[in-house]
Design an enzyme around this catalytic site. Structure first.
Site, PDB file in Angstrom:
ATOM      1  N   PRO A  28      -7.429  11.671 -30.816  1.00  0.00           N
ATOM      2  CG  PRO A  28      -8.840  13.246 -31.359  1.00  0.00           C
ATOM      3  CD  PRO A  28      -8.273  12.823 -30.141  1.00  0.00           C
ATOM      4  CD  GLU A  55     -14.464  21.893 -25.911  1.00  0.00           C
ATOM      5  OE1 GLU A  55     -13.531  22.494 -26.354  1.00  0.00           O
ATOM      6  OE2 GLU A  55     -15.274  22.408 -25.379  1.00  0.00           O
ATOM      7  NE  ARG A  97      -4.935 -10.375 -33.043  1.00  0.00           N
ATOM      8  CZ  ARG A  97      -4.421 -11.009 -33.856  1.00  0.00           C
ATOM      9  NH1 ARG A  97      -3.318 -10.724 -34.358  1.00  0.00           N
ATOM     10  NH2 ARG A  97      -5.039 -12.163 -34.571  1.00  0.00           N
ATOM     11  CG  ASP A 112      -2.302 -11.211 -37.554  1.00  0.00           C
ATOM     12  OD1 ASP A 112      -3.030 -11.977 -38.033  1.00  0.00           O
ATOM     13  OD2 ASP A 112      -2.214 -10.998 -36.271  1.00  0.00           O
TER      14      ASP A 112
END
Ligand SMILES: C[S@@+](CC[C@H](N)C(=O)[O-])C[C@H]1O[C@@H](n2cnc3c(N)ncnc32)[C@H](O)[C@@H]1O
Length: 201
Positions: A28, A55, A97, A112
């Site tokens: 993240p 963690e 994709r 898209d």
């Protein structure tokens, strides 16, 4: 709790023994993986995802792995998941994709949101299928006109309008040279307030 390096080292030994690979470490702590990077990854021969839990993984694992394969940290967005597995599923779908043959209609990926080509930096506009009229709502007649030029222009107009309403930051990031005269007219009609919110929805 932090994941120990020893089992990771042994697992990566197995990966390397089977041939060249690029190691992706979901995290993240980065900006969300951009479209241009997803397209590049779709061209890679072998991607291996190292999913952290708790963690995360002892930092020495990435350093040691980088000595024998390309290593890349990728995020799917500014939120923290319990583990890298669901992030990996998202990345695998977003990357595969783009591979030839994965989608039935190769045009789908081009149209898209965030796709390459003329629509870069735009989200896709509203989409319709049969029937032409459903519960009193008509699909836009231009889509049934058989005029491919008019359909393409209508789709682009709709993409510009939706991007201006939903993601004004993307309009701001769209290079000027990608906008033709009609694009500019559409965007002028879709005036947004200074705070980036639509004047009226
Ligand atoms: C609970 S998270 C660890 C969060 C870490 N302590 C931090 O604050 O940066 C456990 C694992 O989930 C994965 N993960 C969590 N959020 C993610 C995200 N937004 N994108 C990609 N992977 C994510 C990573 O593999 C991470 O090692």
């Amino acid at each position: 709790m932090v994941m120990k390096p020893e089992p990771w080292g042994e697992a990566l030994d197995e990966v390397v023994a089977k041939g060249p690979a690029r190691l992706i470490l979901p995290t993240p702590t980065r900006s969300a993986v951009p479209p241009v990077r997803r397209r590049a990854l779709a061209g890679e021969e072998r991607l291996v995802f190292g999913c952290g839990r708790y963690e995360g993984i002892d930092a020495r694992v990435a350093v040691e792995a980088a000595g024998r394969m390309p290593v890349e940290e990728l995020s799917i967005g500014d939120y923290v998941l319990n583990g890298g597995e669901s992030a990996t599923l998202v990345m695998v779908e977003a990357i595969t994709r783009l591979l030839p043959g994965v989608l039935g209609n190769t045009e789908s990926a081009v149209q898209d949101s965030f796709a390459s080509g003329g629509m870069e930096h735009l989200v896709e506009g509203p989409v319709y299928t049969k029937p032409a009229v459903w519960r009193g709502q008509e699909a836009p007649p231009v889509l049934l006109s058989g005029n491919h030029g008019a359909v393409d222009r209508w789709r682009r107009d709709q993409a510009l309008r939706k991007t201006a309403r939903n993601r004004p930051d993307l309009v701001a990031a769209t290079p000027e040279e990608r906008l033709d005269r009609r694009d500019r007219e559409v965007l002028a009609e879709e005036a947004v307030r200074d705070d980036g919110q639509p004047v009226a929805d």
